[in-house]
Structure formats: structure tokens, C-alpha cells
Design a protein around this motif. Structure first.
Motif, mmCIF file in Angstrom:
data_model
loop_
_atom_site.group_PDB
_atom_site.id
_atom_site.type_symbol
_atom_site.label_atom_id
_atom_site.label_comp_id
_atom_site.label_asym_id
_atom_site.label_seq_id
_atom_site.Cartn_x
_atom_site.Cartn_y
_atom_site.Cartn_z
ATOM 1 N N GLY A 120 0.833 -1.159 0.119
ATOM 2 C CA GLY A 120 -0.035 -0.030 0.040
ATOM 3 C C GLY A 120 0.933 1.109 -0.105
ATOM 4 N N THR A 121 0.133 2.265 -0.052
ATOM 5 C CA THR A 121 0.753 3.885 -0.171
ATOM 6 C C THR A 121 0.167 4.703 0.910
ATOM 7 N N LEU A 122 0.915 5.524 1.692
ATOM 8 C CA LEU A 122 0.380 6.445 2.510
ATOM 9 C C LEU A 122 0.994 7.660 2.226
ATOM 10 N N ALA A 123 0.206 8.718 2.384
ATOM 11 C CA ALA A 123 0.755 10.027 2.118
ATOM 12 C C ALA A 123 -0.185 11.123 3.132
ATOM 13 N N GLY A 124 0.576 12.136 3.644
ATOM 14 C CA GLY A 124 -0.112 13.168 4.141
ATOM 15 C C GLY A 124 0.698 14.483 4.521
ATOM 16 N N ILE A 125 0.000 15.460 4.626
ATOM 17 C CA ILE A 125 0.495 16.667 5.049
ATOM 18 C C ILE A 125 -0.024 17.160 6.128
ATOM 19 N N THR A 126 0.530 17.929 7.067
ATOM 20 C CA THR A 126 0.054 18.435 8.292
ATOM 21 C C THR A 126 0.861 20.071 8.663
ATOM 22 N N ALA A 127 -0.202 20.609 9.211
ATOM 23 C CA ALA A 127 0.312 22.218 9.696
ATOM 24 C C ALA A 127 -0.212 22.166 10.930
ATOM 25 N N MET A 128 0.950 22.475 11.786
ATOM 26 C CA MET A 128 0.656 22.765 13.394
ATOM 27 C C MET A 128 0.977 24.019 13.769
ATOM 28 N N GLN A 129 -0.091 24.885 14.366
ATOM 29 C CA GLN A 129 0.221 26.355 14.631
ATOM 30 C C GLN A 129 0.285 26.323 15.988
ATOM 31 N N PRO A 130 1.460 26.879 16.747
ATOM 32 C CA PRO A 130 1.326 27.114 18.217
ATOM 33 C C PRO A 130 0.552 28.076 18.743
ATOM 34 N N VAL A 131 -0.415 27.660 19.756
ATOM 35 C CA VAL A 131 -1.327 28.836 20.435
ATOM 36 C C VAL A 131 -0.690 29.085 21.636
ATOM 37 N N PHE A 132 -0.199 28.475 22.311
ATOM 38 C CA PHE A 132 0.629 29.059 23.760
ATOM 39 C C PHE A 132 1.733 27.826 23.852
ATOM 40 N N ALA A 133 3.196 28.319 24.187
ATOM 41 C CA ALA A 133 4.185 27.821 24.275
ATOM 42 C C ALA A 133 4.925 28.102 25.424
ATOM 43 N N GLY A 134 4.409 28.390 26.379
ATOM 44 C CA GLY A 134 5.042 29.043 27.671
ATOM 45 C C GLY A 134 5.834 30.104 27.494
ATOM 46 N N GLY A 135 5.579 30.990 26.553
ATOM 47 C CA GLY A 135 6.288 32.095 26.392
ATOM 48 C C GLY A 135 7.531 32.031 25.711
ATOM 49 N N LEU A 136 7.870 30.680 25.358
ATOM 50 C CA LEU A 136 8.979 30.439 24.576
ATOM 51 C C LEU A 136 9.224 31.182 23.350
ATOM 52 N N ILE A 137 8.087 31.130 22.449
ATOM 53 C CA ILE A 137 8.538 31.861 21.268
ATOM 54 C C ILE A 137 8.736 33.275 21.335
ATOM 55 N N VAL A 138 7.827 33.837 22.121
ATOM 56 C CA VAL A 138 7.992 35.431 22.468
ATOM 57 C C VAL A 138 9.291 35.649 22.925
ATOM 58 N N ASN A 139 9.756 35.036 23.912
ATOM 59 C CA ASN A 139 10.949 35.339 24.924
ATOM 60 C C ASN A 139 12.104 34.936 23.825
ATOM 61 N N GLY A 140 12.048 33.971 23.116
ATOM 62 C CA GLY A 140 13.047 33.583 22.190
ATOM 63 C C GLY A 140 13.431 34.574 20.987
ATOM 64 N N ASN A 141 12.319 35.358 20.844
ATOM 65 C CA ASN A 141 12.451 36.581 19.824
ATOM 66 C C ASN A 141 13.193 37.714 20.304
ATOM 67 N N ARG A 142 12.698 37.920 21.608
ATOM 68 C CA ARG A 142 13.334 38.863 22.308
ATOM 69 C C ARG A 142 14.634 38.799 22.679
ATOM 70 N N LEU A 143 14.930 37.608 23.013
ATOM 71 C CA LEU A 143 16.354 36.980 23.270
ATOM 72 C C LEU A 143 17.368 37.227 21.957
ATOM 73 N N ALA A 144 16.795 36.947 20.823
ATOM 74 C CA ALA A 144 17.434 36.875 19.607
ATOM 75 C C ALA A 144 17.753 38.661 19.263
ATOM 76 N N LYS A 145 16.838 39.373 19.608
ATOM 77 C CA LYS A 145 16.828 40.678 19.539
ATOM 78 C C LYS A 145 17.961 41.346 20.461
ATOM 79 N N VAL A 146 18.095 40.852 21.684
ATOM 80 C CA VAL A 146 19.046 41.306 22.585
ATOM 81 C C VAL A 146 20.585 40.798 22.087
ATOM 82 N N GLY A 147 20.456 39.767 21.390
ATOM 83 C CA GLY A 147 21.837 39.112 20.933
ATOM 84 C C GLY A 147 22.134 40.064 19.689
ATOM 85 N N GLU A 148 21.383 40.644 18.844
ATOM 86 C CA GLU A 148 21.835 41.371 17.843
ATOM 87 C C GLU A 148 22.064 42.733 18.443
ATOM 88 N N ASP A 149 21.383 43.232 19.500
ATOM 89 C CA ASP A 149 21.884 44.534 20.002
ATOM 90 C C ASP A 149 23.372 44.237 20.589
#
Length: 446
Positions: A120-149
Motif C-alpha cells: 500500500g501507499t500512505l501520504a499526508g501533509i500536516t500544519a501545526m500552529q502553536p497557540v501557547f508555548a509557555g512564552g518560549l517563542i515570544v521570549n526567544g524572539n526577544r532574546l534574539a533581538k538582545v543578541g543582535e543589540d
């Protein structure tokens, strides 16, 4: 006119009358800031930090993935033996006996083997959108901005260091060139003394020992010339390498008689906030705080929603379907070790705050020390200028005394040596004041 005469003298002292490239201090600093390897590395660090910030920003978007599978097994991956007679109730059997012949009913006693999904054959495509990640994404972006500064502040510190070293090389060469001018003046002076003494010896009114003392002194001055020429050559090579200059036979220009503008004393407490060092310490505190928040976020639940589309041929026919789904992940056991990690990040955050307060005091002390060095260097230059005037007058008097026969040749040569030393001290004091002014400007963020 004075500038032209100075450049001609410098070209002669540096060993050639051929066409040479002449650089001012501003040109040297500009070349160093554009070509020095430390500056290139610092600019590349900014580019790397920008890429990291852009990478962190992508975490805001859905995570899309696709999978595919084809298989062909030696037998069905799902097999089962069925017994139809066991599935027929007595009532149903009575009904079937009236509808089918006895031979057909006897066949129901035989087991039936099923084999499914051999290929047989199986195939699939999935899209996952994080809704809440404990602030990891937001703070990770802020930390990256601090690194640039931080990388930009590091670039400023690299600029200060490169500018400081390039200017030190510049004034070192200028100092050697000025000492070469002094040597040339002394050689002319000794030549005149040698001429006078030689005439006096020939006339029998001076001892030959006086002539020998002058010649010995001329040899010493010639030796000093050779050392200065070698020093100029080596430092010029170092400056060329540091600034990325291909030509190593260049000369340097400056206004030898220009008045050095001493900067005004700054409010050191206020100037502290404009220094790159203090701002860098502040960024370290901000980064430590964000890392603490991210450590807390690792131990919080995460929520995500997704959408997927799948296709398979497992049951010998094409089948496709779409679905919506949501996931919730709660790191229950991670809190055991996570609580200690959070405490460790809190300690690191407190350490960064303490380091900011402590180094702030050291930075203000450095400013005051740099200002004291400027004041001292200015006073040393004034003393050196007075010493030149005094030693020049002392030399003139001893020369007159010698001609009048009231002092020895050794006294005259000592007066000449004092004059040369005072000129060299003035040259060193002039270059030192320039360096001290730059250090003060950098320490106060100017």
C-alpha cells in the motif's frame, strides 16, 4: 609653508625622495575601521545575529510537514481467521436452512482466512500552529533581538579598540619622525662644533681630546639615527598590516605646531549611560532575565492546533480524508528537575544585576582616571616645552663659554645632550597627550 617644510623633512628622514603616499590621522583611522580583521569579524557577528533573529521569528508561523510511505510485505500486515458458524445464532441458522441448500450451509462450517494490507501507499501533509508555548517563542524572539543589540555594541567596542591601537601606531611613528628631526638638528649642531674645534686644534688653542669627544658624540648620534630608521620601518609595517594598507612606504602628516584641543570634563555619572560597556552590561541583565522566563516556559503546558490531509491505499482502494485537531502537552515530571533549573537561572539573573552595579562603579573610576591622565599629560607637555626653552638657552651659553675658553668640551656636549633629551621628552609628551585624550573620549562614550 610650515606644513610643506615638515612633509619634506619627514620624507628625507624616512629614507627616500621618491613619490610616497601621505596619510593623515583621519585617513589612517578610516582605513583601519574598514580593513582591520577585528572589524570584519565584528560586522560578520552582526550578520549572524540578524540571521538568528530572523530564524527565531519563523517560530511564530505554522510548522508544516509532509510524509510519504510505500510498502510491499511478504504477507498481509493484518491477518485473521474467521469461523462463520460461530457468528450465526440458532434463530438465524433456522432461517438460512429454509433459504439455502444443505451443501451451502455445510460450507459455513469451514474457517475463512483474511489477509489485509500486504502492500500500500500512505501520504499526508500536516500544519501545526502553536497557540501557547509557555512564552518560549515570544521570549526567544526577544532574546534574539538582545543578541543582535549585543553584537552591535561589540562592534562599537571593536571600533574603539581598533581606533585606539591605530592611533597609538600613528603617534608612535610621528614621535619617531620628530626624534629623527631632532637628530638631524643635532647632527648639524655637532658639525658646526666639530668645525670650530677642528679649527681651534689646528690653531693650537684647543686640545685634540676635545675633537675626539665631538667625534664620539657624532658616532652616538649616528647610531641613534639608525635605530630610529629601523623603528620607523617596523612600526610602519605594523600600521600598514593593521590598517590593511598595501603600500608600506607611506608617510604621515600632522601639524607639529598645532595646539592640542583638550576636551571638557564630562559629568561621569551621566556619561556612564552612553558608554558601550555599560549598555552591554545592561543587555546581559536583560538576556539573563529572558533566559529565566524561558526556563519557566519550558515547564508550562503547550497548546497547538493543526490541520491535515491524508491519503492511503491500505484497503486496496484509494482513500483520502482531511481533519482538524488540537494538542495539549503538560510536562508533569519535568517540574522536578525544572524547578532547580529555574532557580539556577534566577541566580544567574541576580549575578548579572550585581555585575552591572559593580562594573558601573569601575567604569566611573576609569573615567576619572582617564581625565586625571589627560590633565597630567597636558602638564607634562607644558613642562617639556619649558625644558626645551631652558636647555636651548643653556646650550647657547655653554657654546659661548667654550668659545671664550671658560668651560670644557664635556660641559658643552652635556648641554647639547640635555637639549636633545628635552626635545625627545617633548615629542613623547605630545604623542602621550593625544593618546590620553582619545582614551578619555572613549571612556566617556564620546
Amino acid at each position: 609653508m610650515k606644513r610643506t617644510l615638515f612633509l619634506i623633512t619627514v620624507m628625507v628622514c624616512c629614507g627616500g625622495l621618491s613619490a610616497q603616499q601621505t596619510y593623515s590621522l583621519e585617513q589612517i583611522l578610516d582605513s583601519a575601521l574598514h580593513n582591520n580583521i577585528a572589524m570584519r569579524n565584528a560586522r560578520q557577528e552582526i550578520d549572524a545575529a540578524q540571521q538568528q533573529r530572523k530564524e527565531a521569528f519563523t517560530k511564530y508561523f505554522p510548522n508544516v510537514s509532509a510524509t510519504g510511505l510505500w510498502f510491499n510485505a511478504n504477507k498481509g500486515t493484518a491477518e485473521k481467521t474467521l469461523y462463520p458458524s460461530e457468528m450465526i445464532s440458532p434463530e438465524m441458522g433456522a432461517g438460512l436452512a429454509q433459504m439455502f441448500p444443505a451443501e451451502a450451509l455445510a460450507a459455513l462450517q469451514n474457517p475463512v482466512s483474511l489477509s489485509l494490507m500486504k502492500h500500500g501507499t500512505l501520504a499526508g501533509i500536516t500544519a501545526m500552529q502553536p497557540v501557547f508555548a509557555g512564552g518560549l517563542i515570544v521570549n526567544g524572539n526577544r532574546l534574539a533581538k538582545v543578541g543582535e543589540d549585543v553584537s552591535r555594541l561589540q562592534l562599537q567596542l571593536s571600533e574603539n579598540e581598533v581606533e585606539k591601537i591605530a592611533e597609538q601606531y600613528f603617534w608612535q611613528i610621528v614621535s619617531l619622525q620628530e626624534k629623527m628631526k631632532t637628530v638631524a638638528a643635532v647632527e648639524t649642531m655637532l658639525a658646526d662644533i666639530h668645525k670650530d674645534v677642528d679649527a681651534a686644534v689646528s690653531a693650537g688653542i684647543a686640545l685634540r681630546n676635545d675633537l675626539l669627544q665631538v667625534q664620539l658624540r657624532q658616532n652616538e648620534v649616528e647610531s641613534q639615527r639608525l635605530k630610529l630608521q629601523n623603528g620607523i620601518s617596523i612600526v610602519r609595517l605594523l600600521l600598514a598590516q593593521y590598517c590593511g594598507l598595501r603600500d608600506t612606504t607611506f608617510t604621515l602628516s600632522h601639524h607639529a605646531d598645532a595646539v592640542i584641543p583638550v576636551p571638557l570634563k564630562q559629568d561621569h555619572q551621566q556619561a556612564l549611560f552612553s558608554t558601550s560597556e555599560y549598555q552591554l552590561l545592561g543587555k546581559q541583565v536583560e538576556a539573563a532575565n529572558l533566559q529565566r522566563k524561558m526556563e519557566i516556559g519550558k515547564n508550562l503546558p503547550t497548546v497547538a492546533v493543526g490541520v491535515g490531509y491524508n491519503y492511503h491505499t491500505l484497503l486496496e482502494n484509494d482513500h483520502s480524508f482531511a481533519m482538524l485537531f488540537a494538542t495539549v502537552s503538560v510536562p508533569i515530571s519535568d517540574w522536578w528537575g525544572g524547578s532547580h533549573a529555574i532557580k539556577r537561572k534566577k541566580i544567574a539573573y541576580q549575578q548579572a544585576q550585581d555585575q552591572l552595579a559593580d562594573n558601573a562603579q569601575l567604569l566611573t573610576i576609569r573615567m576619572q582616571n582617564a581625565w586625571n591622565s589627560v590633565v597630567e599629560a597636558r602638564q607634562q607637555l607644558d613642562i617639556a616645552q619649558r625644558s626645551i626653552e631652558q636647555s636651548e638657552e643653556n646650550l647657547r651659553l655653554h657654546r659661548d663659554y667654550y668659545r671664550a675658553g671658560t668651560c670644557k668640551m664635556s660641559d658643552l656636549l652635556e648641554a647639547q645632550l640635555l637639549y636633545q633629551q628635552s626635545c625627545d621628552k617633548h615629542t613623547d609628551a605630545y604623542a602621550d597627550l593625544q593618546n590620553k585624550i582619545l582614551e578619555y573620549k572613549q571612556s566617556t562614550g564620546q
